[in-house]
Design a protein around this motif. Sequence first.
Motif, PDB file in Angstrom:
ATOM      1  N   ARG A  16       0.870  -1.180   0.000  1.00  0.00           N
ATOM      2  CA  ARG A  16       0.000   0.000   0.000  1.00  0.00           C
ATOM      3  C   ARG A  16       0.908   1.231   0.000  1.00  0.00           C
ATOM      4  O   ARG A  16       2.116   1.130   0.210  1.00  0.00           O
ATOM      5  CB  ARG A  16      -0.875   0.013   1.250  1.00  0.00           C
ATOM      6  N   ARG A  17       0.302   2.396  -0.187  1.00  0.00           N
ATOM      7  CA  ARG A  17       1.086   3.633  -0.202  1.00  0.00           C
ATOM      8  C   ARG A  17       1.891   3.790   1.087  1.00  0.00           C
ATOM      9  O   ARG A  17       3.056   4.167   1.063  1.00  0.00           O
ATOM     10  CB  ARG A  17       0.171   4.832  -0.411  1.00  0.00           C
TER      11      ARG A  17
ATOM     12  N   ASP B 207      -5.092  -0.835  -8.658  1.00  0.00           N
ATOM     13  CA  ASP B 207      -6.105  -1.347  -9.570  1.00  0.00           C
ATOM     14  C   ASP B 207      -7.469  -1.120  -8.931  1.00  0.00           C
ATOM     15  O   ASP B 207      -7.825  -1.791  -7.962  1.00  0.00           O
ATOM     16  CB  ASP B 207      -5.864  -2.829  -9.822  1.00  0.00           C
ATOM     17  N   THR B 208      -8.214  -0.160  -9.457  1.00  0.00           N
ATOM     18  CA  THR B 208      -9.522   0.189  -8.890  1.00  0.00           C
ATOM     19  C   THR B 208     -10.666  -0.380  -9.714  1.00  0.00           C
ATOM     20  O   THR B 208     -11.815  -0.040  -9.496  1.00  0.00           O
ATOM     21  CB  THR B 208      -9.679   1.721  -8.817  1.00  0.00           C
ATOM     22  N   THR B 209     -10.371  -1.262 -10.646  1.00  0.00           N
ATOM     23  CA  THR B 209     -11.401  -1.773 -11.556  1.00  0.00           C
ATOM     24  C   THR B 209     -12.202  -2.919 -10.971  1.00  0.00           C
ATOM     25  O   THR B 209     -13.189  -3.328 -11.550  1.00  0.00           O
ATOM     26  CB  THR B 209     -10.763  -2.241 -12.879  1.00  0.00           C
TER      27      THR B 209
ATOM     28  N   LYS C  24      -7.568  -4.011  -4.978  1.00  0.00           N
ATOM     29  CA  LYS C  24      -7.115  -5.357  -4.636  1.00  0.00           C
ATOM     30  C   LYS C  24      -5.591  -5.428  -4.614  1.00  0.00           C
ATOM     31  O   LYS C  24      -5.017  -6.201  -3.889  1.00  0.00           O
ATOM     32  CB  LYS C  24      -7.657  -6.376  -5.636  1.00  0.00           C
ATOM     33  N   SER C  25      -4.952  -4.634  -5.464  1.00  0.00           N
ATOM     34  CA  SER C  25      -3.493  -4.648  -5.532  1.00  0.00           C
ATOM     35  C   SER C  25      -3.021  -3.388  -6.248  1.00  0.00           C
ATOM     36  O   SER C  25      -3.812  -2.671  -6.846  1.00  0.00           O
ATOM     37  CB  SER C  25      -2.997  -5.888  -6.273  1.00  0.00           C
ATOM     38  N   ASN C  26      -1.724  -3.167  -6.188  1.00  0.00           N
ATOM     39  CA  ASN C  26      -1.167  -2.057  -6.959  1.00  0.00           C
ATOM     40  C   ASN C  26      -0.664  -2.609  -8.295  1.00  0.00           C
ATOM     41  O   ASN C  26      -0.684  -3.818  -8.522  1.00  0.00           O
ATOM     42  CB  ASN C  26      -0.057  -1.347  -6.163  1.00  0.00           C
TER      43      ASN C  26
END
Length: 126
Positions: free
Chosen positions: A11-12, A36-38, A44-46
């Motif tokens: 995460r950030r 991934d915001t889709t 769910k992941s970067n």
Amino acid sequence: VVLKNVPCNYRRGDVLDLLDRLGFVGGYRCVYLQVDTTRNGKAKSNFGYAFVDFVDGCLAREFFGRAARFTDWKFRSTKVAKVEWSRLQGIDNLRAHFTSQGMMQGSFPDEWRPCFLDGALRVAPS
């Protein structure tokens, strides 16, 4: 710069912790880890890379030396970090880019937005 091969479960905040652990506390002004915001509007992941804007070129070059081929991730991972120059340089250019892309809007959760800092303190992107 672009930090590539970031483990997908980072995460950030994990990237911020990594930068600090490598000795760059207060040495960067912006960090953005694209997620991934889709998937039903949930991250769910970067995508495996993070953008970092350092306060000066000397620190950025130092980061290349410390982070290239990095493997001591917070979580178990076989990924080996790569560092490259980003095509977009400078805090003003980054602010303009992220704003024009809609990433600073209230509809995005804070964790998905770029993080702007002044020294070690987080600031509003203005």
